[in-house]
Design a protein around this motif. Structure first.
Motif, short mmCIF file in Angstrom:
data_model
loop_
_atom_site.label_atom_id
_atom_site.label_comp_id
_atom_site.label_asym_id
_atom_site.label_seq_id
_atom_site.Cartn_x
_atom_site.Cartn_y
_atom_site.Cartn_z
N TYR A 32 0.83 -1.21 0.00
CA TYR A 32 0.00 0.00 0.00
C TYR A 32 0.87 1.26 0.00
O TYR A 32 0.51 2.26 -0.62
CB TYR A 32 -0.96 0.01 1.19
N LEU A 33 1.99 1.21 0.66
CA LEU A 33 2.92 2.35 0.65
C LEU A 33 3.45 2.59 -0.76
O LEU A 33 3.55 3.73 -1.20
CB LEU A 33 4.06 2.10 1.63
N ASP A 34 3.75 1.51 -1.48
CA ASP A 34 4.18 1.63 -2.88
C ASP A 34 3.07 2.23 -3.74
O ASP A 34 3.34 3.01 -4.65
CB ASP A 34 4.59 0.27 -3.45
N PHE A 35 1.81 1.87 -3.44
CA PHE A 35 0.68 2.45 -4.17
C PHE A 35 0.57 3.95 -3.91
O PHE A 35 0.35 4.74 -4.83
CB PHE A 35 -0.62 1.75 -3.77
N LEU A 36 0.74 4.35 -2.66
CA LEU A 36 0.64 5.77 -2.31
C LEU A 36 1.82 6.58 -2.84
O LEU A 36 1.66 7.73 -3.24
CB LEU A 36 0.54 5.93 -0.78
N ASP A 37 3.00 5.99 -2.85
CA ASP A 37 4.20 6.69 -3.30
C ASP A 37 4.39 6.42 -4.80
O ASP A 37 5.25 5.67 -5.21
CB ASP A 37 5.41 6.20 -2.52
N GLU A 39 5.16 8.66 -7.27
CA GLU A 39 5.77 9.84 -7.91
C GLU A 39 6.32 9.52 -9.29
O GLU A 39 6.25 10.35 -10.19
CB GLU A 39 6.90 10.39 -7.02
N ARG A 40 6.87 8.31 -9.47
CA ARG A 40 7.46 7.98 -10.76
C ARG A 40 6.41 7.56 -11.78
O ARG A 40 6.69 7.52 -12.96
CB ARG A 40 8.52 6.90 -10.65
N ASP A 41 5.19 7.25 -11.34
CA ASP A 41 4.11 6.88 -12.27
C ASP A 41 3.29 8.12 -12.59
O ASP A 41 3.83 9.15 -12.90
CB ASP A 41 3.24 5.78 -11.64
N ASP A 42 1.99 7.99 -12.45
CA ASP A 42 1.10 9.11 -12.76
C ASP A 42 0.85 10.02 -11.57
O ASP A 42 0.20 11.04 -11.69
CB ASP A 42 -0.23 8.59 -13.31
N SER A 43 1.34 9.66 -10.41
CA SER A 43 1.27 10.41 -9.15
C SER A 43 -0.14 10.84 -8.75
O SER A 43 -0.35 11.91 -8.22
CB SER A 43 2.21 11.62 -9.16
N THR A 44 -1.14 9.97 -9.02
CA THR A 44 -2.51 10.27 -8.57
C THR A 44 -2.62 10.18 -7.06
O THR A 44 -3.17 11.08 -6.43
CB THR A 44 -3.51 9.25 -9.16
N SER A 45 -2.12 9.10 -6.50
CA SER A 45 -2.24 8.90 -5.05
C SER A 45 -1.41 9.91 -4.28
O SER A 45 -1.89 10.49 -3.29
CB SER A 45 -1.80 7.49 -4.67
N SER A 46 -0.19 10.12 -4.68
CA SER A 46 0.66 11.06 -3.95
C SER A 46 0.11 12.48 -4.04
O SER A 46 0.19 13.24 -3.07
CB SER A 46 2.09 11.02 -4.46
N LYS A 70 -3.14 -0.77 -10.44
CA LYS A 70 -1.75 -0.88 -10.01
C LYS A 70 -1.45 -2.16 -9.25
O LYS A 70 -0.34 -2.67 -9.30
CB LYS A 70 -1.38 0.32 -9.14
N ASN A 71 -2.45 -2.68 -8.50
CA ASN A 71 -2.22 -3.89 -7.70
C ASN A 71 -3.55 -4.63 -7.56
O ASN A 71 -4.28 -4.44 -6.58
CB ASN A 71 -1.65 -3.50 -6.33
N ALA A 72 -3.85 -5.46 -8.52
CA ALA A 72 -5.14 -6.17 -8.57
C ALA A 72 -5.34 -7.09 -7.37
O ALA A 72 -6.46 -7.23 -6.88
CB ALA A 72 -5.25 -6.96 -9.87
N LYS A 73 -4.25 -7.71 -6.90
CA LYS A 73 -4.35 -8.62 -5.75
C LYS A 73 -4.82 -7.85 -4.51
O LYS A 73 -5.69 -8.31 -3.78
CB LYS A 73 -2.99 -9.26 -5.49
N ARG A 74 -4.22 -6.68 -4.25
CA ARG A 74 -4.60 -5.89 -3.09
C ARG A 74 -6.04 -5.41 -3.20
O ARG A 74 -6.77 -5.38 -2.22
CB ARG A 74 -3.68 -4.67 -2.93
N ALA A 75 -6.48 -5.02 -4.40
CA ALA A 75 -7.85 -4.56 -4.58
C ALA A 75 -8.85 -5.68 -4.30
O ALA A 75 -9.87 -5.47 -3.64
CB ALA A 75 -8.05 -4.03 -6.00
#
Length: 170
Positions: A32-37, A39-46, A70-75
């Protein structure tokens, strides 16, 4: 002696099992931290987190579709095993806010996560809520026609301590 060895064996099993659960919880929190951080992708969460900080809030709304992308397993796990997943998500949010703005993170005891987007088969009306949804994240849509306060059944309790011979009322 026989019972003691059984108990110790069972206790060792519980400790190793608890360590496995703790390790899994940290792994989930890291994902989840990787999902929130992002910055190198589309930075929607950050950008949502930074907006939350700018507004002075402690709750963020996450779109499940973004998480699914971004993470289908977590969803999927979020929808089926909501309690553990949301706790890990909130801990990850706290860590991310702390790394972004440590002074702001100290202002709140907890940070909360809300969800929007497509819930799939976990979308219900108040009449269609059934027991299979227990423990799941469910989107309930309906119109509130009646609302009442919950009244406590115990108004006053009296406790007696025989050692000190004192009573305490609550």
């Amino acid at each position: 002696p026989l019972f003691r060895s059984v108990f110790l064996t069972f206790g060792a099993f519980c400790v190793s099992s608890a360590m496995d659960v703790d390790q899994e919880s940290r792994t989930i929190q890291r994902e989840y931290l990787d999902f929130l951080d992002d910055e190198r992708d589309d930075s929607t969460s950050s950008s949502k987190v930074k907006e939350m900080i700018r507004k002075g809030e402690n709750r963020i709304i996450i779109n499940i579709n973004d998480l699914r992308r971004k993470n289908a397993k977590r969803a999927a796990r979020l929808l089926s095993d909501a309690v553990d997943e949301i706790l890990a998500f909130q801990r990850a949010l706290r860590d991310y806010v702390n790394s972004t703005d440590a002074v702001y993170a100290k202002q709140f005891d907890e940070f909360y996560v809300g969800f929007e987007g497509s819930f799939g088969n976990k979308h219900a009306t108040p009449r269609s809520l059934v027991s299979r949804y227990l423990g799941s994240l469910v989107c309930v849509e309906g119109i509130v026609t009646k609302c009442s306060l919950v009244r406590p059944k115990v108004v006053k309790s009296v406790h007696y301590c025989p050692a000190t011979k004192k009573t305490m009322e609550r």
